[in-house]
Design an enzyme around this catalytic site. Structure first.
Site, PDB file in Angstrom:
ATOM      1  N   LYS A   1      19.435  37.370 -13.724  1.00 55.14           N
ATOM      2  CA  LYS A   1      20.673  37.941 -13.182  1.00 55.14           C
ATOM      3  C   LYS A   1      21.449  38.494 -14.378  1.00 55.14           C
ATOM      4  O   LYS A   1      22.596  38.126 -14.648  1.00 55.14           O
ATOM      5  CB  LYS A   1      21.438  36.828 -12.437  1.00 55.14           C
TER       6      LYS A   1
ATOM      7  N   ASP B   1      13.251  27.656  -8.329  1.00 52.43           N
ATOM      8  CA  ASP B   1      13.296  26.657  -7.258  1.00 52.43           C
ATOM      9  C   ASP B   1      13.371  27.365  -5.901  1.00 52.43           C
ATOM     10  O   ASP B   1      12.618  27.079  -4.964  1.00 52.43           O
ATOM     11  CB  ASP B   1      14.544  25.777  -7.488  1.00 52.43           C
TER      12      ASP B   1
ATOM     13  N   ASP C   1      18.493  38.723  -6.804  1.00 53.86           N
ATOM     14  CA  ASP C   1      18.792  39.080  -5.408  1.00 53.86           C
ATOM     15  C   ASP C   1      17.789  40.107  -4.894  1.00 53.86           C
ATOM     16  O   ASP C   1      17.289  40.014  -3.764  1.00 53.86           O
ATOM     17  CB  ASP C   1      20.243  39.585  -5.266  1.00 53.86           C
TER      18      ASP C   1
ATOM     19  N   ASP D   1       9.969  28.412  -3.100  1.00 52.51           N
ATOM     20  CA  ASP D   1       9.949  27.954  -1.701  1.00 52.51           C
ATOM     21  C   ASP D   1       9.879  29.146  -0.740  1.00 52.51           C
ATOM     22  O   ASP D   1       9.186  29.093   0.274  1.00 52.51           O
ATOM     23  CB  ASP D   1      11.196  27.119  -1.378  1.00 52.51           C
TER      24      ASP D   1
ATOM     25  N   TYR E   1      20.300  22.912 -14.058  1.00 56.68           N
ATOM     26  CA  TYR E   1      19.987  21.571 -13.554  1.00 56.68           C
ATOM     27  C   TYR E   1      20.172  20.496 -14.617  1.00 56.68           C
ATOM     28  O   TYR E   1      20.345  19.331 -14.302  1.00 56.68           O
ATOM     29  CB  TYR E   1      18.532  21.501 -13.037  1.00 56.68           C
TER      30      TYR E   1
END
Ligand code: NAD
Length: 362
Positions: free
Chosen positions: A196, A252, A228, A256, A141
């Protein structure tokens, strides 16, 4: 006993209504001798309307001076056409930046009484209590370089491309790992680091550094999971997690996902902390302009944010537990704001819910 200074920033939409209920709860603690000094300031659209800026100097100065910040929510449709730097949402980004808030803590708690509101089977989520620790100021980001250009290589040389840079430095990973391990010590003593590392260099460093930091916390169990798989396990066996620590991008998305497991966004608090545990505490939801001013918003996420403020920034775990227990009691008594209402329970408004929590505090 020291005086604790709390900056209270209600903001827009339902912000003032829900913050008023959290303030009642804090005032109840003051009555019992906890020395809390609350100072209010404008933020977001409300601040823009009065002072021409969503984060006025005076508000920022108050937030910097305080021991912790209690924040409602910002944003309103009527400010959607303002220039980007004047939009209400910029206030929260500005506060994060100026206060150095790099650690975002989002618990996903599903009270047994509300398990039916989840899209998962009640037995999978009833009693769920996990904490996602998300790094907030780094990763893809914010990494440079980023932008648009003409591709010089890749699958389509000469075509327009967009690009971003994922990067984390060792100290950035170390400090967020410490936050996660310290939080785990106060809970189930288990950290799952999500990355990852099978594909990304950044993740390989992340995994190495988190493993090294873990050596300072022999009482906390560490495991690693690819993102994942973590996304799958969150819906398959969410209760198998205690604390999840991860970078900005993965956090992020996973926070959620975890929030939705609980069924109601109106129940979920959050904290953003600096290196000294000073923090900004706010509900995970936004300003809900669609229900603002109607007295129907659920104040529990904000009340639970005040509990996190007491636990993390003011070092008052007993006061935090007292609030948590009171929230549990009003839910057990069957009180529900419309967002969590189910037949057979009692529908109440924002202020009634706040009053009930205060009464349940004894
Ligand atoms: P939202 O979270 O405000 O609302 C989504 C839905 O959930 C709405 O239907 C709303 O009525 C409901 N809801 C949210 N909180 C509730 C509560 N406490 N009780 C009952 N119902 C509740 O998200 P949105 O509609 O996408 O955004 C509205 C505004 O909030 C936008 O301006 C957005 O930018 C802003 N926003 C601010 C923050 C923040 O202040 N940190 C975070 C997210 C969104």
């Amino acid at each position: 006993m020291p005086t604790h200074h709390i900056a209270v920033l209600p903001g827009d939409g339902i912000g003032p209504e829900i913050v008023a209920e959290a303030v009642k709860v804090l005032q109840r603690l003051s009555k019992d001798g906890l020395d809390l000094q609350l100072e209010f300031a404008d933020v977001g659209g409300a601040a823009y309307a009065k002072h021409g800026h969503p984060l006025p100097e005076a508000t920022l100065a108050l937030a910097k001076k305080a021991d912790a910040v209690l924040f409602g929510a910002v944003g309103d449709w009527k400010y959607d056409n303002l220039e980007r730097h004047l939009r209400p949402e910029q206030a929260i980004l500005g506060l994060r930046k100026h206060l150095g808030l790099f650690a975002n803590l989002r618990p996903a708690i599903c009270y047994a009484e509300l398990a039916a509101a989840s899209s998962l089977k009640p037995e999978l989520v009833g009693g769920l209590d996990i904490l996602i620790v998300r790094e907030l100021t780094g990763d893809i980001y914010f990494g440079q370089p980023r932008g648009r250009r003409t591709a010089s290589d890749g699958h389509f040389p000469g075509s327009e491309e967009g690009f971003d840079t994922m990067r984390y430095s060792r100290p950035e990973i170390e400090r967020i790992a410490h936050v996660a391990f310290q939080a785990a010590r106060k809970r189930g003593k288990k950290v799952t680091s999500v990355d990852k590392a099978n594909v990304l260099e950044t993740s390989q460093l992340w995994r190495e550094v988190v493993t090294q930091v873990a050596q300072q916390y022999p009482d906390v169990q560490l495991d690693h999971m690819y993102v994942d798989n973590a996304a799958m396990q969150l819906v398959k066996a969410p209760k198998s997690f205690d604390v999840i620590v991860t970078g900005n991008l993965f956090g992020d998305i996973l926070s959620d996902e975890a929030a939705m497991l609980t069924g109601s966004i109106g129940m979920l608090p959050s904290a953003s902390l600096d290196a000294n545990n000073k923090g900004l505490f706010e509900p995970s939801h936004g300003s809900a302009p669609d229900i603002a001013g109607q007295g129907v918003a659920n104040p529990l996420a904000t009340i639970l944010s005040a509990a996190m403020l007491l636990r993390y920034s003011l070092g008052q775990p007993q006061a935090a537990d007292r609030i948590g227990a009171a929230v549990q009691r009003v839910l057990a008594d069957g009180l529900r704001t419309p967002d969590i209402y189910a037949p057979g329970t009692t529908k109440v408004g924002t202020a009634q819910m706040g009053d009930a929590v205060v009464r349940a505090m004894g």
